[in-house]
Design a protein around this motif. Structure first.
Motif: not given
Length: 594
Positions: A252-272
């Protein structure tokens, strides 16, 4: 002049982007990630810290007079260390700011409570994701993130100007970066056993989810750090998502976009969200999953707990000083057993345990002179006179810890005698009447000084401390083959009331109490008569009277179903008599005094 800004925000995941990469805007950046025992330095090289020492993480002349240091501590295993604290040392100002577990921030030894504040030109802020520190000097800006488990140091500077970095994050070896404080202790190596619950193949499969996060940063160092840890340490306490979060944060420090699409696949919290945020543990504890009640709690660190667990004890040896006696228990060890300290008391229920708010150590004690808390004077197996008490778990009545100290004869001018006799005004025989169905029975309790029960105790009988006394409990049952007498419980108090706050158990659920090893039950639930014995004792304090209370029941005796089952599994001991509904009980009492 340099300007120092600190922001406390969220998950601190330190990633690497090679020696210097372009980041947002016309700048170049370097990044270092520390998560668990692993350090991914600014060159993308993975190192693992295997001790519990302090280290310099980063020091650079581009931002002078500031060093970022850290400490590592063990958690569930003695042989695996984890990032524990991040320390910002402002050398010229003599200021040290500690970023700790749970989002706690200290300046020196003072805990700082804030959302946003400024200290010595340092701006601090905090939210639910963790802590961030931002420092600026000339054309360089350093940001330090920390969520209690992962740290991330990010330096942004002019294009083409690469700062020279020392410490674990830069060009120093582990031995060069190690601080000298307590090195002889912190470098001690511990050997751990293999955890058979860990499936390294599944852990590796999960770590290989990292490349699925959209990012141009090389994921391999993070995959290596992830597999090295999860193939040796159980995936608990948030570790399942910790390495994924670290890599996503770096991206996220090197991109203006979001990298949150992986969260549901990995069964992690939707937000940090920082794990164990606002839960503060002591120095010998760490915050982790609560497998008994859900949520999180403070656990004992493995090295700290090791000597207690090897001795199968819940605390330190009892301290016996003159009249004052004190027991100290370890709060996190009690929680391992599902015991809450408020459920603990001495023989006198009014003498309760207390917990220290900072150390989480639990103390309980008594003073034989001012507040004896039900303490008795007994003889031990070596024929020595002792003060005996016990720490009782209120919910079960179990004695979780013996509380014994040497007996000290009080400094008084009158003669001190251990002879005991039946209390004046108290009959040597106790009688009760019980209605059972259509019949009324008489129950009696008698005391004897011989095992054949031929010499009854009366008001002229002198009983001595540690002398064995035999008791007979009998019902005048004609149809004794159908109805049996069962002694459910017997206990002693220092008052004539059965519900006295001081209660010393002799028989529990029809079986000898684990609190008194002198109790012998000869017969219980077999016929109309029961027999047991124990060695005489007395309570300390001004009121030294002893009142013996026994709860008795009549039971339909079908195939010896009334005999209590006194197996080794004391928690599951139950008499079959409890299956019967038509049971009337009686309470018999007897007293003696010194």
């Amino acid at each position: 002049m340099f300007h120092l800004l600190l922001y406390l925000t969220a998950v601190l995941h330190l990633s690497t982007c090679g020696s210097m990469e372009l980041c947002q805007g016309d700048y170049q950046c370097i990044l270092c990630t520390v998560t668990g025992p692993s350090v991914v330095d600014v060159h993308g090289i993975v190192n693992s810290v295997e001790d519990r020492c302090g280290y310099t993480l980063m020091k650079t002349s581009s931002i002078p007079d500031l060093q970022v240091r850290t400490t590592f501590q063990e958690r569930r295993r003695t042989d695996v260390s984890f990032l524990d604290t991040v320390i910002l040392s402002l050398d010229t100002l003599g200021v040290q700011i500690n970023l700790e577990q749970g989002g706690r921030v200290k300046q020196g030894n003072t805990v700082m409570n804030f959302n946003t504040t400024t200290v010595h030109g340092v701006e601090l802020s905090k939210d639910q994701t963790g802590v961030t520190a931002k420092m600026s000097h000339s054309n360089y800006t350093m940001s330090v993130f920390f969520d209690g488990y992962t740290a991330q140091i990010h330096i942004k500077g002019p294009s083409g100007q690469v700062p020279f970095v020392e410490g674990l994050c830069g060009n120093s070896s582990i031995s060069e970066a190690r601080l000298s404080d307590n090195a002889d202790i912190c470098e001690t190596k511990y050997e751990g056993t293999n955890d058979t619950t860990i499936n390294c193949s599944k852990s590796t499969e999960r770590c290989n989810l990292l490349p699925s996060i959209a990012c141009h940063i090389n994921p391999e160092p993070y995959v290596t750090a992830c597999t090295n840890t999860l193939c040796k340490y159980p995936a608990v306490d948030g570790l399942n998502c910790q390495f994924l979060e670290a890599y996503a944060r770096a991206c996220s420090l090197y991109s203006n976009g979001t990298q949150d699409g992986w969260r549901s696949m990995a069964n992690c919290l939707a937000t940090p969200q920082a794990f164990c945020q606002d839960r503060f543990c002591s120095a010998h504890e760490f915050c982790g999953d609560n497998f008994l009640n859900g949520g999180t709690r403070c656990h004992c660190r493995a090295i700290f707990a090791s000597p207690y667990r090897s001795e199968n004890t819940l605390g330190d040896p009892v301290v016996c000083n003159d009249t004052a006696k004190l027991a100290t228990l370890v709060g996190c060890l009690l929680e391992d057993k599902g015991i809450h300290y408020t459920d603990l008391h001495l023989y006198d229920k009014t003498c309760k345990a207390q917990m220290d708010d900072v150390t989480h150590m639990v103390t309980i004690g008594f003073d034989t002179k001012t507040n004896p808390c039900g303490t008795m004077i007994r003889m031990n197996n070596e024929n020595q006179t002792i003060n005996k008490n016990g720490i009782i778990l209120e919910s079960t009545g179990e004695e979780v810890m013996d509380f014994t100290c040497p007996f000290v004869i009080p400094e008084i001018t009158i003669d001190f005698s251990m002879d005991i006799k039946v209390k004046e005004g108290s009959s040597s025989t106790s009688v009760a009447y019980v209605t059972f169905g259509n019949w009324t029975y008489t129950l009696t309790m008698k005391a004897f000084i011989d095992s054949r029960r031929t010499q009854p105790v009366d008001s002229n009988t002198l009983l001595h401390l540690n002398q064995r006394v035999w008791f007979e409990l009998k019902a005048d049952i004609i149809d004794y083959e159908k109805v049996a007498l069962v002694t459910q419980s017997c206990y002693a108090t220092n008052e004539p009331f059965a519900n006295s706050s001081l209660r010393y158990n002799l028989i529990v659920n029809g079986c000898p109490s684990s609190a008194d090893q002198t109790v012998i039950i000869e017969s219980n639930g077999e016929s109309a008569s029961n027999y047991f014995s124990f060695r005489m004792f007395r309570f300390t304090g001004k009121n030294a009277n002893v009142y013996l209370h026994c709860n008795l029941s009549l039971c339909l005796n079908e195939n010896n179903s009334c005999i209590p089952n006194c197996s080794q599994d004391k928690r599951r001991r139950r008499s079959a008599m409890y299956k019967h509904e038509d049971i009337n009980s009686a309470l018999l009492a007897m007293a003696w005094s010194t």
